[in-house]
Each structure stands twice: as structure tokens, then as C-alpha cells.
Design an enzyme around this catalytic site. Structure first.
Site: not given
Ligand code: 13P
Length: 265
Positions: A9-11, A94, A96, A166, A172, A213, A234-235
């Protein structure tokens, strides 16, 4: 055996040019990894270009969100049939989006139904906050999110979805859930709720990822839990070392199936 899936997930990261360059940089190495499904979920504006870049590889494309309606006066939204020429997956609900953009359980449910109707595989996100976790509310809250998301679906529809557990406190933050924590909630809460709603066979069929993470270092350990069918990353999906993350996860699963075969022989 469920095929594990790792989705990046590149956000809200990477311009169209950066997204294509990054996809080109890592696609061949990812394409060579067997025994695992892989998807990129880049920003909406980059989707057509990234889809073109990964054409002919095993890498799938997912959107990070979608609206449920077919078309109309919904400024800024994207309809399912706008995604289908490029995407196989769509992330829905998600945390967020729930926190910053007013996404509700009811909205997620509508979006899941719309995605399925268009042949897209929803990646349905659930997960509790730190406060809920510390108050011992994780099971009830996450189970409630699953029930709300899957309301009105048939078992056949449910198993076409992927769920991503999640925990918000792990996103994050570098605070990964332990394998026991993540596997425990995924098995005893998420999969158990699917079993209650749709039966044991559906619960054994549906793929459930962990997210929060995940790194190249901890991916294999998380995948060692039999209930964890991959990761939503994510990251760590924004760097070339995403290839190591996917490879480590795939090797863990491969090793397990080889051990199972030896036992059977
Ligand atoms: P991180 O891997 O950056 O913690 O993010 C997880 C995430 O929200 C994937 O959708």
C-alpha cells in the site's frame, strides 16, 4: 492450502514518474518469486502507468479506495468500472480512511458489494486502536467490524474477499504486533467470525493478511503463523528492499510446505 498474498500500500507516495520508475526497478525480481501473490496499490493517478509497467508479470494492481456508485455527481470519487481496466484488487476501509475521510462500516459494506459486482477483489481492512487494545476490547471491536463489512454477503462472495487485520497502533509506528498477537486475533477473532457468519469451509478458504510495520526482517516470522496469509505493507513497500520482504515471506511458506510433504511421505 491458501496462497499467501503480499500487497504494497503505497499510500500518498510517489508521483506518476516516480511510481513507474520504482515499479520498473523491482518488477523482475518480484516476478521471479514463486508461491506467493503480489500486488502494488499505488496512488489512483498513477494506476494506469504502473499497470502498464507491470504488464506481463505476476504483479497485480490494487486501488487504495473506491466509491460504491456506478457514476454521477460525486466530485473527486472513482467508480468501480474506472478501476477494472487496470486493477484486480481494491483496498477498502483502511483505518486512515476511517480516521481522516469519514469512512464508515456501512460505507465499507456498500463498497465491498460494488467491488465484487465488478469482479474486483476487496482487501477489507479492520483493526483496533491502542485505547481499545489496552481496554481489552480488541476481540469485540474487530469482530464487529468484520460483521458490519460482510453484512448481506453470501459465503461465495465472502471468500472472494481478502481481509487485512491492521491494528492501528502498529501502523507506521515500528511497533509490530508479535506473531502470537497477530495470529491470535486473525485466527480467533477474524477467521472465527467468518466461520460464524459463513461456515468453517469459508473460514478456511478466505485469506487474511496482517498489516502494521511489516519489514524484510519480520516478514518470515509473521508468516510462520498458520493463520497469517500474507501482509499489507505500507512504508516498507516503498523501498527496493520490498523484494527481500516478499522473498523472505515466500521462503518461509515454501519451507513449511516442504516440511509438511516430508511428514506425509
Ligand atoms: P506500515 O507498514 O507503514 O506500518 O503501514 C501499514 C499499512 O497501513 C498498510 O495498509
Amino acid at each position: 492450502m491458501r496462497t499467501p498474498i503480499i500487497a504494497g500500500n503505497w499510500k500518498m507516495n510517489k508521483t506518476p514518474a516516480e511510481a513507474v520508475a520504482f515499479a520498473n526497478e523491482i518488477k523482475d525480481a518480484l516476478n521471479a518469486i514463486e508461491g506467493i501473490d503480489i500486488a502494488f496499490c499505488p496512488p489512483a493517478i498513477t494506476i494506469p502507468a504502473v499497470a502498464e509497467a507491470v504488464k506481463g508479470t505476476k504483479i497485480g494492481i490494487g486501488a487504495q479506495n473506491m466509491y460504491h456508485a456506478e457514476k454521477g455527481a460525486y466530485t473527486g470519487e472513482i467508480a468501480p468500472n474506472m478501476l477494472t481496466p487496470f486493477c484486480q484488487y481494491v483496498i477498502l476501509g483502511h483505518s486512515e480512511r476511517r480516521a481522516y475521510f469519514g469512512e464508515t462500516d456501512e460505507g465499507v459494506n456498500k463498497k465491498i458489494k460494488a467491488a465484487l459486482a465488478h469482479g474486483l477483489t476487496p482487501i477489507v481492512c479492520v483493526g483496533e486502536s491502542l485505547e481499545q487494545n489496552e481496554a481489552g476490547e480488541t476481540h469485540d471491536f474487530v469482530s464487529g467490524q468484520v460483521r458490519a463489512a460482510f453484512a448481506g454477503l453470501t459465503a461465495d462472495q465472502a471468500v472472494r474477499c481478502i481481509i487485512a487485520y491492521e491494528p492501528i497502533w502498529a501502523i507506521g509506528t515500528g511497533k509490530t504486533a508479535t506473531t502470537e498477537q497477530a495470529g491470535g486475533i486473525i485466527g480467533q477473532t477474524v477467521r472465527a467470525t467468518i466461520a460464524e457468519l459463513f461456515g468453517t469451509e469459508a473460514a478456511q478458504t478466505i485469506r487474511i493478511q496482517y498489516g502494521g510495520s511489516v519489514t524484510p526482517e519480520n516478514a518470515a516470522e509473521l508468516m510462520a503463523h498458520p493463520d497469517i496469509d500474507g501482509a499489507l505493507v505500507g512504508g516498507a513497500s516503498l523501498k527496493p528492499s520490498f523484494v527481500d520482504l516478499v522473498r523472505n515471506a515466500a521462503r518461509q511458506r515454501q519451507g513449511e510446505s516442504e516440511r509438511a510433504e516430508i511428514k506425509l511421505a
